[in-house]
Design an enzyme around this catalytic site. Structure first.
Site, mmCIF file in Angstrom:
data_model
loop_
_atom_site.group_PDB
_atom_site.id
_atom_site.type_symbol
_atom_site.label_atom_id
_atom_site.label_comp_id
_atom_site.label_asym_id
_atom_site.label_seq_id
_atom_site.Cartn_x
_atom_site.Cartn_y
_atom_site.Cartn_z
ATOM 1 N N ARG A 143 5.621 19.027 6.563
ATOM 2 C CA ARG A 143 6.302 18.321 5.818
ATOM 3 C C ARG A 143 7.774 18.788 5.286
ATOM 4 O O ARG A 143 7.689 20.126 5.532
ATOM 5 C CB ARG A 143 5.678 17.983 4.291
ATOM 6 C CG ARG A 143 4.271 17.199 4.629
ATOM 7 C CD ARG A 143 3.651 17.246 3.245
ATOM 8 N NE ARG A 143 2.182 16.235 3.317
ATOM 9 C CZ ARG A 143 1.063 17.138 3.358
ATOM 10 N NH1 ARG A 143 1.177 18.560 3.595
ATOM 11 N NH2 ARG A 143 0.005 16.365 3.641
ATOM 12 N N LYS A 166 0.546 20.388 -0.114
ATOM 13 C CA LYS A 166 0.291 19.579 -1.519
ATOM 14 C C LYS A 166 -0.832 20.272 -2.252
ATOM 15 O O LYS A 166 -1.809 20.966 -1.414
ATOM 16 C CB LYS A 166 0.006 18.037 -1.131
ATOM 17 C CG LYS A 166 0.980 17.329 -0.641
ATOM 18 C CD LYS A 166 0.704 15.981 -0.438
ATOM 19 C CE LYS A 166 1.652 15.063 0.169
ATOM 20 N NZ LYS A 166 1.296 13.767 0.326
ATOM 21 N N HIS A 234 10.093 13.075 8.250
ATOM 22 C CA HIS A 234 8.713 12.685 8.569
ATOM 23 C C HIS A 234 8.103 12.162 9.747
ATOM 24 O O HIS A 234 7.182 12.325 10.272
ATOM 25 C CB HIS A 234 8.346 12.056 7.251
ATOM 26 C CG HIS A 234 6.804 12.193 6.920
ATOM 27 N ND1 HIS A 234 6.380 13.231 6.342
ATOM 28 C CD2 HIS A 234 5.561 11.326 6.934
ATOM 29 C CE1 HIS A 234 5.088 13.378 6.121
ATOM 30 N NE2 HIS A 234 4.607 12.107 6.509
ATOM 31 N N ARG A 237 6.853 14.757 11.863
ATOM 32 C CA ARG A 237 5.583 15.210 11.782
ATOM 33 C C ARG A 237 4.518 14.231 12.406
ATOM 34 O O ARG A 237 3.816 14.631 12.925
ATOM 35 C CB ARG A 237 5.436 15.469 10.366
ATOM 36 C CG ARG A 237 3.963 15.543 9.919
ATOM 37 C CD ARG A 237 4.031 15.772 8.031
ATOM 38 N NE ARG A 237 2.840 15.701 7.552
ATOM 39 C CZ ARG A 237 1.850 16.541 7.208
ATOM 40 N NH1 ARG A 237 2.102 17.778 7.710
ATOM 41 N NH2 ARG A 237 0.784 16.056 6.684
ATOM 42 N N HIS A 260 -4.135 17.736 5.548
ATOM 43 C CA HIS A 260 -4.758 16.457 4.823
ATOM 44 C C HIS A 260 -6.062 16.804 4.100
ATOM 45 O O HIS A 260 -6.930 17.666 4.605
ATOM 46 C CB HIS A 260 -5.131 15.423 6.137
ATOM 47 C CG HIS A 260 -4.116 14.958 6.594
ATOM 48 N ND1 HIS A 260 -3.897 14.004 7.488
ATOM 49 C CD2 HIS A 260 -2.548 14.827 5.916
ATOM 50 C CE1 HIS A 260 -2.657 13.463 7.789
ATOM 51 N NE2 HIS A 260 -1.744 14.001 7.078
ATOM 52 N N TYR A 269 -3.743 8.253 12.834
ATOM 53 C CA TYR A 269 -3.372 8.704 14.089
ATOM 54 C C TYR A 269 -4.020 8.221 15.328
ATOM 55 O O TYR A 269 -3.603 8.342 16.628
ATOM 56 C CB TYR A 269 -2.890 10.251 14.271
ATOM 57 C CG TYR A 269 -1.917 10.731 13.112
ATOM 58 C CD1 TYR A 269 -0.618 10.492 13.499
ATOM 59 C CD2 TYR A 269 -2.551 11.226 12.114
ATOM 60 C CE1 TYR A 269 0.287 10.924 12.675
ATOM 61 C CE2 TYR A 269 -1.360 11.529 11.311
ATOM 62 C CZ TYR A 269 -0.155 11.476 11.373
ATOM 63 O OH TYR A 269 0.887 11.673 10.374
#
Length: 292
Positions: A143, A166, A234, A237, A260, A269
């Site tokens: 990111r 994150k 983004h 990515r 994730h 995806y």
């Protein structure tokens, strides 16, 4: 060449855009000369019609031109014909891009985007910075916030990079040799010294680089290249993830590489890859147009 001079000094296009636009103009003129059996000059361009434009684009698509690249080709042709004084322009529409599912850039387009952004920079060290940053997003699936959170004391980098994502979750991502070389080149040119308390990516005045600066530069570059407006930092990515999945990476490994929290976040995806395969099927299968 007048066209090159116009691109460089009137439109202020980057060197990468200039090369691409000149190549497109040469391809169009060559096609028309073969198609009509005559020398193509400025007067001949004024008689260019929609059928010839469609025939040219069809030939380019047969050579493997993807949707994003086709949009860029049309944008370059329009700019060239406008420069030649053609008015009105043939009303050729670009290919439709489906909404809802992120469409990955091809590896070539991902690199073209990075080069387009970097070559528009005001200083050599900023050019090196932007190229290194965007190659990092595509090469390692970061990111933009994760890339900009890297600290100076993490350099020099090895083959593996530790990233904080994150919820302060850390993960390890691969660092390709070409990406690492771009990062090292940026450090060599950067006028600000790296230290434990400094960011790795500096802004023009020596403070932390803002993500908004990169987003703005990407918006400008995607317009110049004729890319879809969904092409953002983004999207690099997304492209990283889609290309890995297309080459056999399993979802669990992809989940770890992307950081994730849940597998469901990664499963989008599979839709991206299925969409790519469907495009290939429809283009190649002789009965595809009659399939529901």
């Amino acid at each position: 060449m007048e066209w090159e001079h116009h691109l460089r000094f009137s439109l202020r296009r980057s060197p990468h855009s200039i090369r691409a636009y000149i190549a497109t103009a040469h391809r169009l003129v060559t096609f028309l000369a073969q198609h009509r059996g005559e020398i193509i000059d400025k007067a001949a361009l004024h008689t260019l019609n929609l059928a010839e434009m469609r025939a040219y684009l069809a030939e380019r698509r047969q050579s493997g031109l993807a949707n994003n690249s086709a949009s860029r080709e049309i944008s370059a042709i329009r700019a060239f014909l406008t420069f030649a004084g053609v008015d009105p322009l043939p009303a050729l529409k670009g290919p439709r891009l489906k909404k809802g599912v992120p469409r990955p850039l091809s590896p070539q387009d991902a690199v073209s985007l990075a080069k387009e952004v970097s070559e528009d920079a005001a200083q050599p060290w900023i050019e090196a910075r932007d190229l290194a940053l965007l190659l990092l997003l595509y090469g390692s699936g970061l990111r933009i916030g994760e890339a900009l959170s890297l600290k100076g004391d993490q350099f020099p980098f090895g083959a593996i990079l530790r990233v904080t994502g994150k919820r302060s979750k850390t993960r390890l991502v691969p660092l390709l040799e070409k990406v690492r070389a771009a990062l090292e080149h940026y450090v060599q040119l950067c006028p600000f010294p790296l230290a434990a308390e400094t960011p790795f990516f500096f802004g023009a005045k020596g403070g932390p680089l803002s993500a908004d600066v990169i987003r703005r530069n990407v918006r400008k570059a995607r317009y110049q290249l004729g890319f879809d407006n969904k092409v953002t930092p983004h999207a690099l990515r997304h492209s990283f993830a889609s290309h890995l999945l297309g080459r056999g990476a399993d979802l669990r490994s992809l989940q770890e590489l992307l950081g994730h929290a849940s597998l469901s976040s990664t499963q989008i995806y599979t839709a991206v890859d299925a969409a790519r395969l469907l495009d290939v099927y429809r283009a190649a299968h002789p009965r595809a147009e009659r399939e529901p």
